[in-house]
Every structure is written in C-alpha cells, then in structure tokens.
Design a protein around this motif. Structure first.
Motif, mmCIF file in Angstrom:
data_model
loop_
_atom_site.group_PDB
_atom_site.id
_atom_site.type_symbol
_atom_site.label_atom_id
_atom_site.label_comp_id
_atom_site.label_asym_id
_atom_site.label_seq_id
_atom_site.Cartn_x
_atom_site.Cartn_y
_atom_site.Cartn_z
ATOM 1 N N TYR A 141 0.829 -1.205 0.000
ATOM 2 C CA TYR A 141 0.000 0.000 0.000
ATOM 3 C C TYR A 141 0.865 1.258 0.000
ATOM 4 O O TYR A 141 2.079 1.187 0.175
ATOM 5 C CB TYR A 141 -0.893 0.017 1.256
ATOM 6 N N ALA A 164 -2.094 5.574 -6.836
ATOM 7 C CA ALA A 164 -2.722 4.591 -7.723
ATOM 8 C C ALA A 164 -1.873 4.399 -8.983
ATOM 9 O O ALA A 164 -1.631 3.275 -9.419
ATOM 10 C CB ALA A 164 -4.131 5.049 -8.092
ATOM 11 N N MET A 182 -9.710 4.792 -4.952
ATOM 12 C CA MET A 182 -9.208 3.465 -4.593
ATOM 13 C C MET A 182 -10.333 2.420 -4.571
ATOM 14 O O MET A 182 -10.206 1.407 -3.876
ATOM 15 C CB MET A 182 -8.555 3.530 -3.202
ATOM 16 N N LYS A 240 -10.288 -1.240 -3.299
ATOM 17 C CA LYS A 240 -9.043 -1.428 -2.549
ATOM 18 C C LYS A 240 -9.185 -0.781 -1.173
ATOM 19 O O LYS A 240 -9.921 0.197 -1.021
ATOM 20 C CB LYS A 240 -7.884 -0.758 -3.296
#
Ligand code: PEP
Ligand code: MG
Length: 570
Positions: A270, A283, A322, A325
């Motif tokens: 992450y 991203a 996101m 995610k």
C-alpha cells in the motif's frame, strides 16, 4: 563546498538555489510622514490586500472548493469593518505610522478573540494575525516568493518544508530540496518523498551558506549537497543522475505485477498519502491500497477547522479513487511536531509526550466526532475505509474511541444518513506501551499498523528530528526489532491483520525480517512502491528466515544493519 545532511528523498538534482526566508516585518526604521500620508498609505495597503486576497480566494475556490475560499473572503469582510479602520486612523492621528497602527489594532483584536472561550472566536484570532502579517508585508514591500512561478531547475532552500508550501508548488520546475531542519521521518521528508523530489535535510545554517542563484547539486540518496560545483563535479553527478534514472526505469517491470515472494505468497503493498491528490499518484505508482492517510495535513493547510463536508469530500475522494481497494485513514494526529495554530493548543514542555493525537481528540469529542462522522459517511458506498487511531498507549483509548464511533453511528442512523456500519477500527502501534500490550490491544482492535517512525523515537528515547542524536535513531536497534516482532506475533495470535506504515516498511534490509515474522501489509511512500515490490519478489521463505535468525543473533544496530545491507546487496 560539500554540505552533509540527512538523505531524506532519493535522487539527484542539479540547479540553482531559490531561498525561502522568513519575512522580516520589523518596521522600527519607518519614520512617521504625517497623518495624511500615513492614512493614504494605510488605505492603499488595504486596497492591495483586498485585491491579492480576492485573487487567492478565486484560486483556492477552483483548486479546493468554496469552503476554503470563504476563509479568505471573510478576512476581507473583517478588514472592511469601518470601526476597525477608524481605530487604525485614530492611531495614525495620535502619531503612529501606518505599520504601527495596523500592528497595534490587529494585535489588540487578536488578543481579544484569543481570550474568548469559543472555538470560532479563537479561529478569528488566527485570521486577524494573518491579516496583520500580510498588511505589514504590503506596507514594508517585502515580497514573498511565489512557489507556483519558480524558474526551471530550482533547488528550494528553506528552514523547513511545510504542507502549505507544497500546495502551491509547481513541482515540474523544482530539481531538489534542501532544508535546515528535519530527519528522515520528519514531515519535510515525508512531503519531499510524496513529491518524488530529491531532498537533503538538516543542513545547519543552509540559509546563511547558500545565496539565491548559487549553483547546487542535491544528492538525496547520499545526503550530500554540493555548493557551487565545478564543471568536473557537475559531470560526475550528471552521470550519477543517469545511473539513478536507469535504476528507476528498470523497476518499471514490477508496475503491473502482483506483490508475491519467490514462493508465490501474496502481500499487500500500500501507499502512504497526505491528501486526496496524493491518492492519484499512489494509484498510478502501483499501490494496491492506502495504508496510511495522514489526515492532519488536511487540518494544517488552513486557518480554521475543516467542517464535516470538507472532510467527507476528501475521504470520499480517496475512497472513490481506490474503489475496490482498502483505504486506512488515520484520525487527526495533532501535536508533537505537527502544530495547528488555530486549535489554540497550549505550549508544552515536552510536546512529543504531551496532549497530542488520540489524547487530544478524546478530550475534544465535539471536534473528533466531526471527523468520525465524515469517515463513516465517506465509506458508505465503497465500504473500503478503515479507521486508524494514532499514538495509542492503553486499552481505554481504543474503547473510548469506539464508544464515540458508536455514538456517531447512532446519530447518522437517526438522521437517515448513509454510512458504513461495519467500518473497521484499528490502532497504530507506535509507542512502547502499545507494543508491550499488543496482545491486549489485539482483543479490542480490528487491525494493527506499526508506526516505526514513532516506535523508534519512543523506544530509543530519541527525538526523530534531532540531527545530534540521529545515530541512535534506527529501526535496526535490537530493541526496536524485538518490539516489531512482538507486535506481529500478537496480531497473528489474535488473528487480526497487521501492517507497517512507518518508513521502515520500505527498507530493503528490513523487508526479509518482516516477511519472516508474517507482516501482512507494507505501506510505503508512492515513490518506494516498485522498489519494495522488487525486494519482496526476490526472497524465498527459507532464505528470509535464515537471514532473520542471523540478524537477531547480533547485539548492535550497526552490526545488524551492516549484515543486512551486505546480504541484501549481494
Ligand atoms: C509513524 O510514526 O511511524 C507514522 C507512520 O506516523 P507519523 O510519521 O505521521 O508520525
Ligand atoms: Mg507517528
């Protein structure tokens, strides 16, 4: 001349210095030119203030939204108050120059507002202080630097890099950053890495040694700044820069690959972010989620508290970018090295050990609930937001936060406002206390994330931003390593996910150890995603477990670091 500092953000930049100095607002040398002249000077300064403030408000309205712009237009309204102007003119009648009149009246209002026990009034004090400084700057003709209009190849030299400086910064024209303060995990360093600009921090007296226009080389990988380099040094660094760029380009093959080790085991990789805009970069950089959104930056770039709508919009934007995610959002981590003037927090003897982070928020439930409500609402559609508490030291803090969260849920349900009922609540493990009771905290939390920046600071009793004690500040200290291992073990036993969002998560030397102990998630700055994925890819379990055993048998930080660096670089 070679200047040595802290290697805070990798890469090599060559260019010319632009020094950002604090403005000198001393008007003691200004002579009184008679009341008519001084009143005229004051009026034209106010007119200029209004013009500039309107332009700034328009810019912010476009960039951020109407709420932020309102703060600035509110300042214009304040300064247009005929009573305030008449008080300034009266001071001029009594022999003050325009600067002294503006200073005296603004300071009087600021003190008056600051003394009132009301949040809104205290915010007005900050506004009047801001009006005072900007009026004096106009009257004295001291011009600040426009960071949006820097010439190409600028090396920014400043005391510190602040979030508000980075907001207007045109990154394309900046080749590097040099500051006088800050360590590897200071906020200057974190911001520089988010911008993906080479940076060297903690160069003592940089602003005295370096003048505007000086030729500079910033080697952010080695922590070296070369002042006025000769042609030979320049070509040496140009070739180092080329090598660095080639290395970065070689990592591109990892962009669209999953994060797996050599045995095929998956990990979450992450990114750490400080704003909704950073989420886009994350991203694009191949992040599989957000492991830490430092929400305090949202609070720092302003002169008053962001209300529920402003916060909701920022969290919701990240949640959308996101979609599908995970997004771990840390609640306000104020205090310590992160001062927010308008909150009117008192000066403390030991701010790092003081009234900060979760402690402050739990004592200001009305303020904290605004953030919790915004988070609950922002997760309603994607259901991908998790809430993380900073600086937890005991079970009671998690329970109190959970209670407030439940109260917010009840309020939202009653008002028929959609929110995520099942939002996860986790703790940052960044104090020795939390690490020692990780087993107890694991019973109260849905997840852990290890904050090694602070865990190292507090475990080693060493200020993370103080260059004099920087030698002791390393996560390779056996005390810190044992602490990390214990936290991961406690999380595994309780069957909750455990990540790491401190800067150590991207250290190639530490990665094999974290894999051996079973860390689930690595959260790193956007610029470190591909390099971290490449490191995870290369290790088989049998190798990382052997390396870990060897590293833990060593009793000094330098021994551990030396061994791991040599092993990883083989
Ligand atoms: C930490 O302490 O490790 C952390 C990630 O938080 P911050 O650097 O914002 O204190
Ligand atoms: Mg921290």
């Amino acid at each position: 001349m070679i200047l040595k500092g802290i290697n805070a953000s990798a890469g090599i930049g060559l260019g010319r210095a632009v020094c950002v100095r604090e403005e000198n607002l001393d008007y003691s040398a200004v002579a009184y030119a008679g009341k008519d002249v001084e009143k005229k000077r004051l009026q034209s300064a106010i007119d200029e203030f209004n013009l500039r403030t309107t332009a700034m408000a328009n810019h912010i309205r476009e960039q951020t939204g109407p709420k932020e712009a309102e703060i600035l237009t509110g300042q214009i309204t304040m300064l247009s108050d005929p009573f305030m102007l008449s008080q300034m003119n009266e001071a001029i009648d009594n022999g003050s120059c325009a600067e002294a009149a503006a200073d005296a009246i603004c300071s009087m209002y600021a003190e008056m507002f600051a003394g009132v026990d009301d949040e809104l009034m205290r915010q007005r004090a900050t506004d009047v202080r801001d009006i005072r400084a900007r009026l004096l700057s106009i009257l004295l003709g001291t011009t600040g630097i426009d960071l949006a209009e820097l010439p190409a190849g600028t090396i920014l030299v400043a005391r510190d890099l602040t979030p508000s400086m980075t907001v207007g910064l045109n990154k394309e024209n900046v080749a590097g950053i040099v500051t006088e303060t800050g360590g590897r995990t200071s906020h200057s360093a974190i911001l520089a890495r988010a911008l993906q600009l080479p940076a060297v921090l903690s160069i003592p007296k940089a602003l005295e040694l370096i003048k505007d226009g000086d030729g500079l080389i910033v080697d952010g990988s080695e922590g070296v700044v070369v002042l006025a380099p000769d042609a030979c040094t320049r070509s040496e660094y140009l070739s180092k820069q080329k090598d660095y760029q080639e290395k970065v380009a070689a990592l591109e093959v990892y962009r669209n690959r999953p994060t797996v080790n050599a045995d095929g085991k998956y990990y979450h990789l992450y990114a750490n972010i400080g704003s909704a805009a950073d989420a886009e970069t994350a991203a694009q950089s191949g992040a599989e989620g957000i492991g830490l959104f430092r929400t305090e930056f949202l609070f720092m770039d302003r002169t008053s508290l962001p209300d529920e709508t402003i916060q909701y919009e920022a969290y919701h934007a990240v949640s959308k970018i996101m979609a599908g995610k995970e997004v771990i959002i840390r609640t306000l981590d104020v205090g310590g090295d992160k001062a927010i003037e308008y909150l009117g927090m008192e000066q403390e003897e030991n701010p790092f050990l003081g009234h900060r982070a979760i402690r402050y928020c739990l004592d200001r439930p009305e303020l904290y609930k605004v953030q919790l409500r915004a988070l609950l609402r922002a997760g309603a559609e994607e259901k991908n937001i998790k809430i993380m508490l900073p600086l937890v030291t005991c079970v009671e803090e998690v329970r109190a936060a959970r209670e407030l969260l439940e109260a917010c849920k009840k309020e939202l349900a009653e008002a028929n406002i959609p929110f995520d009922r099942d939002i996860a609540l986790g703790a940052m493990i960044e104090t020795p206390a939390a690490a020692l009771i990780a087993d107890l905290l694991a019973q109260e939390c849905d997840f852990f994330s290890i904050g090694t920046n602070d865990l190292t600071q507090y475990t080693m009793a060493v200020d993370r931003g103080n260059a004099k004690v920087a030698k002791l500040y390393t996560h390779f200290q056996p005390a810190v390593l044992r602490s990390i291992r214990n936290v991961i073990t406690a999380a595994k036993r309780a069957n909750i996910p455990v990540g790491m969002c401190g800067e150590a998560a991207a250290d190639p030397g530490l990665i094999p150890l974290l894999m051996c102990w079973g860390l689930d998630e690595f959260s790193v700055s956007a610029s470190a995603i591909l390099a971290s994925r490449a490191q995870i890819h290369r290790w088989h379990e049998k190798d990382f477990c052997r390396i870990t055993e060897e590293a833990l048998s060593l009793s000094t930080a330098s021994g551990v670091e030396g061994y791991l660096k040599a092993t990883v670089n083989k």
